[in-house]
Scaffold this motif. Structure first.
Motif, PDB file in Angstrom:
ATOM      1  N   ARG A   1     -75.799  25.140 130.610  1.00  0.00           N
ATOM      2  CA  ARG A   1     -75.733  23.015 131.372  1.00  0.00           C
ATOM      3  C   ARG A   1     -75.787  22.503 131.627  1.00  0.00           C
ATOM      4  N   ARG A   2     -77.553  22.715 130.726  1.00  0.00           N
ATOM      5  CA  ARG A   2     -78.554  21.234 130.775  1.00  0.00           C
ATOM      6  C   ARG A   2     -78.383  20.722 129.866  1.00  0.00           C
ATOM      7  N   LEU A   3     -78.044  21.427 128.638  1.00  0.00           N
ATOM      8  CA  LEU A   3     -77.543  20.607 127.434  1.00  0.00           C
ATOM      9  C   LEU A   3     -76.108  20.082 127.508  1.00  0.00           C
ATOM     10  N   ARG A   4     -75.678  20.337 128.291  1.00  0.00           N
ATOM     11  CA  ARG A   4     -74.403  19.340 128.726  1.00  0.00           C
ATOM     12  C   ARG A   4     -74.767  18.573 129.394  1.00  0.00           C
ATOM     13  N   LEU A   5     -75.974  18.546 129.762  1.00  0.00           N
ATOM     14  CA  LEU A   5     -76.202  17.412 130.926  1.00  0.00           C
ATOM     15  C   LEU A   5     -76.384  16.635 130.350  1.00  0.00           C
ATOM     16  N   HIS A   6     -77.596  16.756 129.121  1.00  0.00           N
ATOM     17  CA  HIS A   6     -78.666  16.215 128.611  1.00  0.00           C
ATOM     18  C   HIS A   6     -78.148  15.142 127.545  1.00  0.00           C
ATOM     19  N   LEU A   7     -76.581  15.945 126.978  1.00  0.00           N
ATOM     20  CA  LEU A   7     -76.245  15.487 125.937  1.00  0.00           C
ATOM     21  C   LEU A   7     -75.230  13.932 126.551  1.00  0.00           C
ATOM     22  N   THR A   8     -74.181  14.731 128.422  1.00  0.00           N
ATOM     23  CA  THR A   8     -73.713  13.725 129.150  1.00  0.00           C
ATOM     24  C   THR A   8     -74.457  13.043 128.824  1.00  0.00           C
ATOM     25  N   ALA A   9     -75.953  13.133 129.063  1.00  0.00           N
ATOM     26  CA  ALA A   9     -76.374  11.657 129.593  1.00  0.00           C
ATOM     27  C   ALA A   9     -76.678  10.067 128.400  1.00  0.00           C
ATOM     28  N   GLY A  10     -76.754  10.886 127.397  1.00  0.00           N
ATOM     29  CA  GLY A  10     -76.871  10.073 126.163  1.00  0.00           C
ATOM     30  C   GLY A  10     -75.591   9.934 125.733  1.00  0.00           C
ATOM     31  N   VAL A  11     -74.630  10.180 125.745  1.00  0.00           N
ATOM     32  CA  VAL A  11     -72.951   9.370 125.594  1.00  0.00           C
ATOM     33  C   VAL A  11     -73.524   8.683 127.017  1.00  0.00           C
ATOM     34  N   VAL A  12     -73.270   8.414 127.774  1.00  0.00           N
ATOM     35  CA  VAL A  12     -73.429   7.616 129.119  1.00  0.00           C
ATOM     36  C   VAL A  12     -74.140   6.796 128.651  1.00  0.00           C
ATOM     37  N   LEU A  13     -75.484   7.194 128.196  1.00  0.00           N
ATOM     38  CA  LEU A  13     -75.673   5.279 127.784  1.00  0.00           C
ATOM     39  C   LEU A  13     -75.415   4.964 126.931  1.00  0.00           C
ATOM     40  N   ALA A  14     -75.028   5.885 125.667  1.00  0.00           N
ATOM     41  CA  ALA A  14     -74.426   5.091 123.940  1.00  0.00           C
ATOM     42  C   ALA A  14     -73.096   3.807 124.492  1.00  0.00           C
ATOM     43  N   HIS A  15     -72.298   4.694 125.130  1.00  0.00           N
ATOM     44  CA  HIS A  15     -71.784   3.802 126.180  1.00  0.00           C
ATOM     45  C   HIS A  15     -72.028   2.656 126.939  1.00  0.00           C
ATOM     46  N   SER A  16     -73.400   2.302 127.762  1.00  0.00           N
ATOM     47  CA  SER A  16     -73.100   1.645 128.641  1.00  0.00           C
ATOM     48  C   SER A  16     -73.622   0.380 127.970  1.00  0.00           C
ATOM     49  N   LEU A  17     -75.089   1.233 126.485  1.00  0.00           N
ATOM     50  CA  LEU A  17     -75.224   0.119 125.746  1.00  0.00           C
ATOM     51  C   LEU A  17     -74.397  -0.643 124.611  1.00  0.00           C
ATOM     52  N   PHE A  18     -73.277  -0.248 124.218  1.00  0.00           N
ATOM     53  CA  PHE A  18     -72.067  -0.428 123.782  1.00  0.00           C
ATOM     54  C   PHE A  18     -71.470  -2.119 124.436  1.00  0.00           C
ATOM     55  N   CYS A  19     -71.193  -1.597 125.832  1.00  0.00           N
ATOM     56  CA  CYS A  19     -70.636  -2.276 126.686  1.00  0.00           C
ATOM     57  C   CYS A  19     -71.710  -3.536 126.967  1.00  0.00           C
ATOM     58  N   ALA A  20     -72.583  -2.697 127.274  1.00  0.00           N
ATOM     59  CA  ALA A  20     -73.951  -4.266 127.699  1.00  0.00           C
ATOM     60  C   ALA A  20     -73.463  -4.992 125.894  1.00  0.00           C
ATOM     61  N   ALA A  21     -73.959  -4.735 124.875  1.00  0.00           N
ATOM     62  CA  ALA A  21     -73.867  -5.299 123.332  1.00  0.00           C
ATOM     63  C   ALA A  21     -72.217  -6.703 123.686  1.00  0.00           C
TER      64      ALA A  21
END
Length: 144
Positions: free
Chosen positions: A118-138
């Motif tokens: 559960r903790r791993l999925r939280l961290h990975l999901t946060a990393g994926v959401v950050l990457a998508h946010s950066l992609f949109c911002a770019a």
């Protein structure tokens, strides 16, 4: 225990292409940047489909019929494919990000998972959401 280590390593390594594609999107020009943008969207779809497949696999492993989980896994795949077919890459990325949040929410509220996973999925999901946010911002920062 060894499977747990492999899951951690593969999970975190799986974040790497997201950030490499974001880097390519922001630092490369012309066709290389275009490939990075398309690569980001296609890789995101592939990983979201993989996660939907894990729902399918867990439903298959249960002794009782879990029709709802099977339907959810299929709907997530159809949703991710539809998201990729959207004409705007930033909108595709946003929709895919919502797919990741939806599957995390579903897993968190419908399954009994080990704390470490559960903790791993939280961290990975946060990393994926950050990457998508950066992609949109770019995308928006590069717009004329």
């Amino acid at each position: 225990m060894q499977n747990q280590v492999v899951i951690f390593v593969l999970g975190y390594l799986g974040l790497t292409p997201f950030y490499l594609f974001v880097f390519g999107t922001t630092q490369l020009r012309e066709w290389q940047a275009a490939i990075s943008k398309q690569g980001f969207i296609i890789y995101s779809m592939a990983i979201l489909c993989f996660l939907a497949g894990t729902l399918w696999g867990r439903a298959q492993a249960r002794s009782d019929a879990d029709t709802f989980r099977l339907v959810i896994s299929n709907l997530l795949v159809l949703f991710s494919v539809a998201a990729v077919l959207v004409a705007q890459l930033w909108l595709s990325a946003l929709l895919l990000m919502l797919g990741y949040l939806a599957i995390f929410w579903y897993e968190s509220n419908s399954e009994v998972l080990p704390i470490w996973y559960r903790r791993l999925r939280l961290h990975l999901t946060a990393g994926v959401v950050l990457a998508h946010s950066l992609f949109c911002a770019a995308h928006f920062l590069a717009a004329p």
